[in-house]
Structures are given as C-alpha cells and as structure tokens.
Design a protein around this motif. Sequence first.
Motif, mmCIF file in Angstrom:
data_model
loop_
_atom_site.group_PDB
_atom_site.id
_atom_site.type_symbol
_atom_site.label_atom_id
_atom_site.label_comp_id
_atom_site.label_asym_id
_atom_site.label_seq_id
_atom_site.Cartn_x
_atom_site.Cartn_y
_atom_site.Cartn_z
ATOM 1 N N LEU A 83 0.956 -1.323 -0.010
ATOM 2 C CA LEU A 83 -0.027 0.024 0.094
ATOM 3 C C LEU A 83 0.963 1.220 0.110
ATOM 4 O O LEU A 83 0.710 2.010 -0.709
ATOM 5 C CB LEU A 83 -1.046 0.125 1.007
ATOM 6 C CG LEU A 83 -2.143 -0.765 1.372
ATOM 7 C CD1 LEU A 83 -2.606 -0.402 2.627
ATOM 8 C CD2 LEU A 83 -3.042 0.190 0.118
ATOM 9 N N LEU A 84 1.934 1.290 0.749
ATOM 10 C CA LEU A 84 2.947 2.467 0.942
ATOM 11 C C LEU A 84 3.675 2.648 -0.250
ATOM 12 O O LEU A 84 3.884 3.521 -0.890
ATOM 13 C CB LEU A 84 3.689 2.376 1.983
ATOM 14 C CG LEU A 84 2.994 2.475 3.512
ATOM 15 C CD1 LEU A 84 3.769 1.963 4.656
ATOM 16 C CD2 LEU A 84 2.703 4.047 3.829
ATOM 17 N N HIS A 85 4.055 1.495 -0.918
ATOM 18 C CA HIS A 85 4.791 1.556 -2.232
ATOM 19 C C HIS A 85 4.195 2.231 -3.359
ATOM 20 O O HIS A 85 4.365 2.734 -3.980
ATOM 21 C CB HIS A 85 5.211 0.000 -2.439
ATOM 22 C CG HIS A 85 5.764 -0.213 -3.807
ATOM 23 N ND1 HIS A 85 7.036 0.687 -4.216
ATOM 24 C CD2 HIS A 85 5.378 -1.033 -4.919
ATOM 25 C CE1 HIS A 85 7.650 -0.073 -5.354
ATOM 26 N NE2 HIS A 85 6.449 -0.919 -5.868
ATOM 27 N N LEU A 86 2.607 1.650 -3.352
ATOM 28 C CA LEU A 86 1.816 2.221 -4.624
ATOM 29 C C LEU A 86 1.391 3.630 -4.305
ATOM 30 O O LEU A 86 0.991 4.206 -5.275
ATOM 31 C CB LEU A 86 0.854 1.229 -4.799
ATOM 32 C CG LEU A 86 1.444 -0.154 -5.284
ATOM 33 C CD1 LEU A 86 0.248 -1.130 -5.537
ATOM 34 C CD2 LEU A 86 2.216 0.124 -6.779
ATOM 35 N N ILE B 3 15.539 2.540 -9.206
ATOM 36 C CA ILE B 3 14.328 3.001 -8.736
ATOM 37 C C ILE B 3 13.963 2.495 -7.101
ATOM 38 O O ILE B 3 14.350 1.428 -6.798
ATOM 39 C CB ILE B 3 13.155 2.431 -9.449
ATOM 40 C CG1 ILE B 3 13.412 2.988 -11.106
ATOM 41 C CG2 ILE B 3 11.728 2.774 -9.133
ATOM 42 C CD1 ILE B 3 12.523 2.659 -12.253
ATOM 43 N N GLY B 4 13.632 3.654 -6.221
ATOM 44 C CA GLY B 4 13.283 3.287 -4.862
ATOM 45 C C GLY B 4 12.187 2.689 -4.568
ATOM 46 O O GLY B 4 11.168 3.058 -5.203
ATOM 47 N N LEU B 5 11.765 2.249 -3.591
ATOM 48 C CA LEU B 5 10.589 1.965 -2.770
ATOM 49 C C LEU B 5 9.587 3.229 -3.164
ATOM 50 O O LEU B 5 10.084 4.341 -2.937
ATOM 51 C CB LEU B 5 10.708 1.626 -1.565
ATOM 52 C CG LEU B 5 9.556 0.959 -0.863
ATOM 53 C CD1 LEU B 5 9.301 -0.527 -1.335
ATOM 54 C CD2 LEU B 5 9.764 0.750 0.718
ATOM 55 N N SER B 6 8.367 3.041 -3.593
ATOM 56 C CA SER B 6 7.604 4.076 -3.824
ATOM 57 C C SER B 6 7.540 4.573 -5.290
ATOM 58 O O SER B 6 6.892 5.228 -5.810
ATOM 59 C CB SER B 6 7.515 5.050 -2.944
ATOM 60 O OG SER B 6 8.511 6.128 -3.151
ATOM 61 N N GLY B 7 8.352 3.816 -6.009
ATOM 62 C CA GLY B 7 8.515 4.048 -7.453
ATOM 63 C C GLY B 7 9.356 5.508 -7.876
ATOM 64 O O GLY B 7 9.149 5.980 -8.904
ATOM 65 N N THR B 8 10.260 5.734 -6.916
ATOM 66 C CA THR B 8 10.808 7.070 -7.219
ATOM 67 C C THR B 8 12.107 6.883 -8.088
ATOM 68 O O THR B 8 13.095 5.897 -7.419
ATOM 69 C CB THR B 8 11.474 7.478 -5.521
ATOM 70 O OG1 THR B 8 10.366 7.809 -4.814
ATOM 71 C CG2 THR B 8 12.222 9.010 -5.683
ATOM 72 N N VAL B 9 12.511 7.567 -9.091
ATOM 73 C CA VAL B 9 13.593 7.216 -9.730
ATOM 74 C C VAL B 9 14.721 7.905 -9.260
ATOM 75 O O VAL B 9 14.751 9.398 -8.791
ATOM 76 C CB VAL B 9 13.566 7.977 -11.194
ATOM 77 C CG1 VAL B 9 14.582 7.841 -12.109
ATOM 78 C CG2 VAL B 9 12.383 7.059 -11.930
ATOM 79 N N ILE B 10 15.746 7.484 -8.766
ATOM 80 C CA ILE B 10 17.038 7.924 -8.077
ATOM 81 C C ILE B 10 18.126 8.322 -8.809
ATOM 82 O O ILE B 10 18.732 9.348 -8.665
ATOM 83 C CB ILE B 10 17.348 6.969 -6.938
ATOM 84 C CG1 ILE B 10 16.155 6.829 -5.949
ATOM 85 C CG2 ILE B 10 18.389 7.594 -6.258
ATOM 86 C CD1 ILE B 10 16.247 5.622 -4.967
#
Length: 391
Positions: free
Chosen positions: A21-24, A101-108
């Motif tokens: 849930l938090l990831h999405l 790509i980090g948890l929650s789909g953030t491109v790092i």
Amino acid sequence: VQFISGSPELSRTNLAGLLRLLHLNGPMRRAQLTRLTGLNRSTVGALVAELETLGVVEEGGFPAAAAVGRGRPSMIVRPRSEKVQVLAAEVMVGQASIALIGLSGTVIHRAHGRAADNTVHTMADLVADLVAELIARTSGRVYGLGISVPGVIRIADGNVRFAPNLGWHDQPFGELVSARLPGLVVRIRNDGDLGALAEYLRGAARGYDDVVFVAGETGVGSGVIVGGEPLLGAGGYAGELGHMSVREQGGRRCRCGAVGCWETEIGGECIAEALGLPADASHDEVVAVLRSKDGQPSQQLAQVAHYLGVGLASIVNLLNPGLIVLGGLLREIYPAVADAVRVSMLASALAAPAEQVTLSLPELGGDAVLLGAAEVIWQELLADPAATLAP
Ligand SMILES: [Zn+2]
C-alpha cells in the motif's frame, strides 16, 4: 490486497500488504492505513514498527495544519526510497536506458548508453555496464533488474523468441545478462506488458481491473490486464495485439511474415507516411509535423484512424476492458482523430462492451516501461518483506 486479522502466521501477509500500500500510494497516515486494511490500530502499529526495523519506512513529521484539528493527529508513515532499490532497463534499437528506482517508484539515478550494434552480446554488455555505473552511485541495497525488450519473450528464462526491430530470433538474452551480473535477479519482459503494468499500478489505469495498453512506435507494443492480473497466456506470449489481422485483402506484409497485421495499419511507418514523411522518420519528427498541422486530418491519417478503431473494436469484443490506454505515437495522433476512431470502433464493436470502455492517454509518459520493469522485481521482493528484506 487481502488483510486478515487474528492468527500470527498471517502477519507476514499483512506486513506484505501494508508495505505494498505504501509502495503504491506513497506516504500515508496511520489512520488511513488502519481504515484501508481493516486491521485494528495496535496491529497496524506493530506492523509499521516491524517495517521500521527492516529500514523500509519511517514515521512522524505530520504537517502543521493537521495538528490544529480535533484530537491527536495521526502519524504519517513514509516509504524510504533511499534504502531499498531495484534496477530497471529498457533495451531499444541501438541504445539502452536504465534507472535505479526506490521503494514507492521514485527514480533515484538514471543512465543511458549507445550500442555499437544491435547484437545480443553487445546489448548484454551495455546493460551490464550501465548496471555497474548505477550500483556504484548508490549506498542503498539493490535487489534485482527488470528489463524491457520490444519483442516476444519467454518469461520462464528471458529467451527473446522474436524481436524484429533488434533482428533477434531465439536469443538467450536473459542468460547472457545474468551471466554478466552474478547475484542479481534478472527478469526480462515485453515492453507493452510493462507499460500496461505501470499504467495500471501508477498511471491512467489506476482503479480499473480490466485494462488494455496499446503503444504505437515502429511496431505496436501492447499489454493486457484482466481482473487485476497481467494476461500472460500459456508461455507468456499473450496480448500481441499488434499482430491481430485487420486487413488481409490489400494489406501490407508485416515484419512477422503475415499480411495485414494491425501494426502495419497503425504503426509508426504508416503514421509517418500519412503525414508525408519517410517511413523511417523518428518519433520526434512525426510529433513535430503533427503539432504543426491543424484542421481536418488528411485522408491517409483518417485511414489510420479507421484501422485504429477496427482493432479497438476487436479488443472491446474480446476482452471487455474498462479502459484502453493509447501510448507512443497513438497518444500523439489520437486527439486529432478521436471522432473518426470512435465512429470506426462503434461500427464494429458490440454495444454492451462498447458502452463500458473509456479510451484514454497514458499518464506516465516516457517512464512507463521503466516503472513497469521495476514493478516486476518489486512484486517478488514485496511478496514477503520479512524474508527478502531482512538484514
Ligand atoms: Zn504481424
């Protein structure tokens, strides 16, 4: 996601569901998590504490505005994208892009490279070099590599059965990449399937359970979600909508060998020619010409619109999707020819499923495929976080 209270052995399932849930959805209040999971407050508190111990979420820092309301403001739980990361790569003709790509789909971080040729060994080398470059730039834990290839992929081992743009026939790409990156989980998927997955989880198709994604570039990539799950077929080859037969009489020869496939009528070459450009015009050239035109679409572009509608009607009749997302060059031409597409689709589609379908443009733009490739790894990783993320 299913949440079950009571038995302690189910807490692993609940832990996985909460993290997903938090990831999405990104940061959420504890009260929201309690409401969405249906678990009691103390259970959610314990699960959040466990995720904090695993280093994948942090809690606190609610906005000042929230503190003014009645009662004690609920704490905000944030996924920590800097701690746990996956790699996603997109293989294209003569080049590859990669992202961490980090948890929650953030491109790092991102990297991009050009290949001297399109052979499978050169591409495997390029992907491995880009992976090494990004791994050197992060202090997070990197768990796996999802790779998009524009072709027909055997998902069991990442063998590329057919990728006409790359000139690949039965190439063991998965094996070649894995051999260069020991210790890293590698998964290869079709680009259209990944675009569909990303738009379903994070983009225009959120909230729909039955989704079709169609992206026209040189070929036509596509992916299907049925009842919330990717449609794979017996070998993972399902959903090659670009090779539906729409024009056997008078159609062109497709790169697959058949005549009159959908992609020969709505693909990039056809769109370029309809705009008076050479068939091998680039995406950017096609977009530039489209944006410079206004008024009535040409007769050739109207024909592309007609066949776009013919194919969509078959999809509507076969799959009864709630949403069809039109990406790539189709995203560019659709606004100019939307009426013609609908007329043609409604002429061939059954009324009942046609009433239920919405045609939409993608929301994730150029990152859809990379985000989808990352999600393939996330799904494996987040299935049992207590086991996979343990230090
Ligand atoms: Zn074909």
